[in-house]
Design an enzyme around this catalytic site. Structure first.
Site, PDB file in Angstrom:
ATOM      1  N   ASP A  34       5.132   1.985  38.465  1.00 53.53           N
ATOM      2  CA  ASP A  34       6.294   2.601  38.495  1.00 53.53           C
ATOM      3  C   ASP A  34       6.866   2.181  36.929  1.00 53.53           C
ATOM      4  O   ASP A  34       6.640   1.097  36.585  1.00 53.53           O
ATOM      5  CB  ASP A  34       7.159   2.016  39.584  1.00 53.53           C
ATOM      6  N   VAL A  35       8.022   3.109  36.712  1.00 54.71           N
ATOM      7  CA  VAL A  35       8.597   2.749  35.312  1.00 54.71           C
ATOM      8  C   VAL A  35       9.359   1.630  35.586  1.00 54.71           C
ATOM      9  O   VAL A  35       9.466   0.810  34.538  1.00 54.71           O
ATOM     10  CB  VAL A  35       9.595   4.056  35.281  1.00 54.71           C
TER      11      VAL A  35
END
Length: 295
Positions: free
Chosen positions: A125-126
């Site tokens: 995930d970012v």
């Protein structure tokens, strides 16, 4: 089913996109514009005007501040991904990416996969930091893709979760799919994709626990969703119900979740290799605060 949910399943679009089509009058039921909350009834004539295809996403070679290369050879490159960096370009994302950062650093990756995802065999995930491997050769891409699919890759994460999971060592086996009401989230849903998370508490604090997590499957947001379902969300993960007061006291602006290590058979010779990432400054500082008895 509702128009947004039914068309999302029927057409493979997100509910947000379908809702937008309905708002624009591009969804007709028996010739009349349908709202996203209207029901799809058997025997109704359905007309949908689809949006124009999205333009292919291109990879912009941009150096990524804080991204370190932990290992590189002819077949693979292993990076330590900082927060705020996506694995690869995608529609709507204008920030830095691992693939763009590697391109800027002169690292050539495999040409397998979609143009914007070439070489990517798994993602973080970012808002999740840590170790990530990218395939450089076509052979490595094929071997690693298979390894992730067959679950022979050992993926270890460390997560700081609220409260104290009971038991302290356990397995969360609960299916995950899109959240029924919020398209940007995921949730434990009956009939979702099988999802299995193994965990062990390694350090306990007054308000939280540091857990070592091993993923058996690799669903989007899996760790965040599973611990939120147990009512022990990752500290700082406001999307999944974390306490904003605790996050503020620990100076966290994202979920405390870190891809700690990655172990797999090297595509070149089959020898087992392991790569580890240290905690970034914000996560380490939060732990120090919790360990401070005066807190």
């Amino acid at each position: 089913m509702r128009v947004d949910a039914g068309l999302a399943k029927l057409l493979g679009l997100s509910r947000t996109v379908v809702a937008g089509l309905a708002e624009q009058g591009d969804v007709l039921l028996d010739g009349q514009p349908a709202a996203k909350s209207d029901r799809l009834v058997a025997g109704t004539w359905l007309e949908v005007t689809l949006p124009e295809p999205e333009r292919p996403v291109t990879v912009a070679p941009v150096l990524v501040e804080g991204m370190r290369i932990l290992h590189e050879d002819d077949d693979i490159v292993v990076v330590d991904k900082p927060v705020g960096v996506a694995a690869h370009p995608s529609p709507g994302w204008t920030g830095p990416t691992v693939i763009g950062g590697l391109a800027a650093a002169g690292v050539r990756v495999s040409t397998s996969g979609a143009a914007e995802r070439q070489g990517v065999v798994h993602r973080l995930d970012v808002g999740t930091t840590g170790v990530m491997v990218v395939a450089k050769s076509e052979h490595a891409y094929t071997v690693l893709k298979r390894a992730f699919k067959e679950r022979t890759v050992d993926k270890r994460y460390h997560a700081l979760v609220q409260g104290h999971p009971d038991p302290s060592v356990g397995t969360i086996d609960a299916p995950i799919d899109r959240h029924p009401r919020h398209d940007y989230k995921f949730a434990v849903v009956a009939g979702g994709k099988p999802s299995v998370t193994h965990y062990e508490v390694v350090e306990a604090f007054r308000a939280a626990s540091l857990v070592d997590v091993r993923l058996e499957t690799g669903r989007t947001h899996q760790i965040r969703v599973h611990f939120a379902a147990l009512r022990h969300p990752c500290v700082g993960d406001l999307t999944y119900g974390a306490d904003p007061v605790l996050a503020k006291r620990l100076h966290l602006s994202r979920q405390w979740l870190h891809a700690r290590s990655l172990s797999f058979d090297h595509p070149a010779d089959g020898q087992r290799v392991e790569f580890t990432s240290e905690y970034p400054a914000d996560l380490a500082a939060a732990l120090d605060t919790l360990r401070d008895e005066s807190w």
